[in-house]
Motif scaffolding. Sequence first.
Motif, PDB file in Angstrom:
ATOM      1  N   LEU A   1       0.808  -1.221   0.000  1.00 39.75           N
ATOM      2  CA  LEU A   1       0.000   0.000   0.000  1.00 39.75           C
ATOM      3  C   LEU A   1       0.841   1.271   0.000  1.00 39.75           C
ATOM      4  N   LEU A   2       1.771   1.380   0.936  1.00 38.68           N
ATOM      5  CA  LEU A   2       2.562   2.606   1.038  1.00 38.68           C
ATOM      6  C   LEU A   2       3.508   2.777  -0.147  1.00 38.68           C
ATOM      7  N   GLY A   3       4.155   1.696  -0.561  1.00 41.72           N
ATOM      8  CA  GLY A   3       5.033   1.775  -1.725  1.00 41.72           C
ATOM      9  C   GLY A   3       4.267   2.110  -2.993  1.00 41.72           C
ATOM     10  N   GLY A   4       3.071   1.553  -3.116  1.00 40.51           N
ATOM     11  CA  GLY A   4       2.237   1.885  -4.270  1.00 40.51           C
ATOM     12  C   GLY A   4       1.825   3.344  -4.278  1.00 40.51           C
ATOM     13  N   LEU A   5       1.466   3.863  -3.107  1.00 42.84           N
ATOM     14  CA  LEU A   5       1.079   5.271  -3.019  1.00 42.84           C
ATOM     15  C   LEU A   5       2.256   6.200  -3.316  1.00 42.84           C
ATOM     16  N   VAL A   6       3.423   5.865  -2.804  1.00 41.95           N
ATOM     17  CA  VAL A   6       4.615   6.682  -3.082  1.00 41.95           C
ATOM     18  C   VAL A   6       4.946   6.631  -4.576  1.00 41.95           C
ATOM     19  N   GLY A   7       4.846   5.452  -5.176  1.00 44.57           N
ATOM     20  CA  GLY A   7       5.116   5.331  -6.607  1.00 44.57           C
ATOM     21  C   GLY A   7       4.148   6.140  -7.448  1.00 44.57           C
ATOM     22  N   VAL A   8       2.875   6.107  -7.085  1.00 39.55           N
ATOM     23  CA  VAL A   8       1.877   6.896  -7.815  1.00 39.55           C
ATOM     24  C   VAL A   8       2.148   8.386  -7.642  1.00 39.55           C
ATOM     25  N   ALA A   9       2.540   8.797  -6.438  1.00 42.04           N
ATOM     26  CA  ALA A   9       2.848  10.210  -6.198  1.00 42.04           C
ATOM     27  C   ALA A   9       4.064  10.662  -7.012  1.00 42.04           C
ATOM     28  N   VAL A  10       5.099   9.829  -7.079  1.00 43.27           N
ATOM     29  CA  VAL A  10       6.294  10.174  -7.853  1.00 43.27           C
ATOM     30  C   VAL A  10       5.950  10.287  -9.331  1.00 43.27           C
ATOM     31  N   LEU A  11       5.204   9.331  -9.848  1.00 39.90           N
ATOM     32  CA  LEU A  11       4.839   9.377 -11.268  1.00 39.90           C
ATOM     33  C   LEU A  11       3.903  10.545 -11.565  1.00 39.90           C
ATOM     34  N   GLY A  12       2.995  10.853 -10.634  1.00 42.76           N
ATOM     35  CA  GLY A  12       2.118  12.012 -10.812  1.00 42.76           C
ATOM     36  C   GLY A  12       2.896  13.318 -10.826  1.00 42.76           C
ATOM     37  N   ALA A  13       3.898  13.427  -9.954  1.00 41.40           N
ATOM     38  CA  ALA A  13       4.732  14.636  -9.934  1.00 41.40           C
ATOM     39  C   ALA A  13       5.530  14.765 -11.230  1.00 41.40           C
ATOM     40  N   LEU A  14       6.036  13.643 -11.745  1.00 45.59           N
ATOM     41  CA  LEU A  14       6.770  13.677 -13.012  1.00 45.59           C
ATOM     42  C   LEU A  14       5.847  14.078 -14.156  1.00 45.59           C
TER      43      LEU A  14
ATOM     44  N   GLU B   1       8.389  13.397 -27.553  1.00 43.07           N
ATOM     45  CA  GLU B   1       8.840  12.027 -27.779  1.00 43.07           C
ATOM     46  C   GLU B   1      10.029  11.677 -26.889  1.00 43.07           C
ATOM     47  N   GLN B   2      10.913  12.637 -26.672  1.00 43.33           N
ATOM     48  CA  GLN B   2      12.030  12.396 -25.752  1.00 43.33           C
ATOM     49  C   GLN B   2      11.521  12.195 -24.334  1.00 43.33           C
ATOM     50  N   TRP B   3      10.537  13.014 -23.947  1.00 42.95           N
ATOM     51  CA  TRP B   3       9.976  12.869 -22.605  1.00 42.95           C
ATOM     52  C   TRP B   3       9.284  11.515 -22.454  1.00 42.95           C
ATOM     53  N   ALA B   4       8.618  11.039 -23.487  1.00 46.35           N
ATOM     54  CA  ALA B   4       7.928   9.749 -23.415  1.00 46.35           C
ATOM     55  C   ALA B   4       8.910   8.618 -23.154  1.00 46.35           C
ATOM     56  N   GLY B   5      10.107   8.706 -23.717  1.00 46.08           N
ATOM     57  CA  GLY B   5      11.129   7.701 -23.422  1.00 46.08           C
ATOM     58  C   GLY B   5      11.565   7.761 -21.973  1.00 46.08           C
ATOM     59  N   VAL B   6      11.737   8.978 -21.468  1.00 46.37           N
ATOM     60  CA  VAL B   6      12.092   9.144 -20.049  1.00 46.37           C
ATOM     61  C   VAL B   6      10.956   8.648 -19.161  1.00 46.37           C
ATOM     62  N   TRP B   7       9.719   8.887 -19.576  1.00 50.62           N
ATOM     63  CA  TRP B   7       8.544   8.426 -18.828  1.00 50.62           C
ATOM     64  C   TRP B   7       8.540   6.901 -18.734  1.00 50.62           C
ATOM     65  N   GLY B   8       8.871   6.230 -19.822  1.00 49.56           N
ATOM     66  CA  GLY B   8       8.933   4.766 -19.804  1.00 49.56           C
ATOM     67  C   GLY B   8      10.005   4.255 -18.856  1.00 49.56           C
ATOM     68  N   VAL B   9      11.153   4.916 -18.850  1.00 54.20           N
ATOM     69  CA  VAL B   9      12.217   4.533 -17.921  1.00 54.20           C
ATOM     70  C   VAL B   9      11.766   4.777 -16.481  1.00 54.20           C
ATOM     71  N   ALA B  10      11.074   5.896 -16.239  1.00 55.75           N
ATOM     72  CA  ALA B  10      10.569   6.180 -14.888  1.00 55.75           C
ATOM     73  C   ALA B  10       9.558   5.120 -14.455  1.00 55.75           C
ATOM     74  N   LEU B  11       8.678   4.713 -15.366  1.00 57.83           N
ATOM     75  CA  LEU B  11       7.735   3.637 -15.045  1.00 57.83           C
ATOM     76  C   LEU B  11       8.471   2.347 -14.714  1.00 57.83           C
ATOM     77  N   MET B  12       9.499   2.054 -15.492  1.00 57.49           N
ATOM     78  CA  MET B  12      10.264   0.839 -15.261  1.00 57.49           C
ATOM     79  C   MET B  12      10.950   0.880 -13.895  1.00 57.49           C
ATOM     80  N   VAL B  13      11.514   2.013 -13.532  1.00 54.13           N
ATOM     81  CA  VAL B  13      12.210   2.138 -12.249  1.00 54.13           C
ATOM     82  C   VAL B  13      11.221   2.051 -11.087  1.00 54.13           C
ATOM     83  N   VAL B  14      10.115   2.780 -11.172  1.00 52.77           N
ATOM     84  CA  VAL B  14       9.154   2.795 -10.066  1.00 52.77           C
ATOM     85  C   VAL B  14       8.481   1.434  -9.906  1.00 52.77           C
ATOM     86  N   ALA B  15       7.937   0.889 -10.995  1.00 51.32           N
ATOM     87  CA  ALA B  15       7.261  -0.412 -10.902  1.00 51.32           C
ATOM     88  C   ALA B  15       8.242  -1.523 -10.591  1.00 51.32           C
TER      89      ALA B  15
END
Length: 157
Positions: A94-107, A129-143
């Motif tokens: 629960l807490l890790g999921g909430l922190v991950g959602v908050a980090v991705l929402g802030a990004l 398009e460059q940001w979308a690649g960074v977004w995918g890496v951020a998703l990979m790191v958080v998840a």
Amino acid sequence: MHRAALFLLPVSRVLATCACIAGLGGGFLMALSGGFICFDYCPGPEGFSILAYSSMWVMLPCVALEVLAVVTFVPYCIATGQADRAVRQAAVLLLGGLVGVAVLGALMLLARATLPLTSYGTFEETPLEQWAGVWGVALMVVAGTWSVVLAYLQWGR
């Protein structure tokens, strides 16, 4: 009941491992598909949430598998008298999921506020398009981090 619950541990470990693979794979897929954001034209700030919804669907297998892993792990812990492991697992879920959602929402908010706009009110293609690649890496790191920590808690003693 103790013997009947012993099969839950390998099941939960397999599910946790599959969740790690799904989280890393979903982020990798989003990182590779960064060039496919703008087809006819790039979205504007009001249509920017489409990226968040599309990435939610990519991460759904990771979250679903991890929840199933915890659902099978908690009865095992209760049956074997390890309630502290069950509480730790649920708290990290629960807490890790909430922190991950908050980090991705802030990004997501940061990108929405800082990406340059064209004169038509849409995002410029190359930075988006460059940001979308960074977004995918951020998703990979958080998840990946979230699911690896949960899998570690299940594999550890």
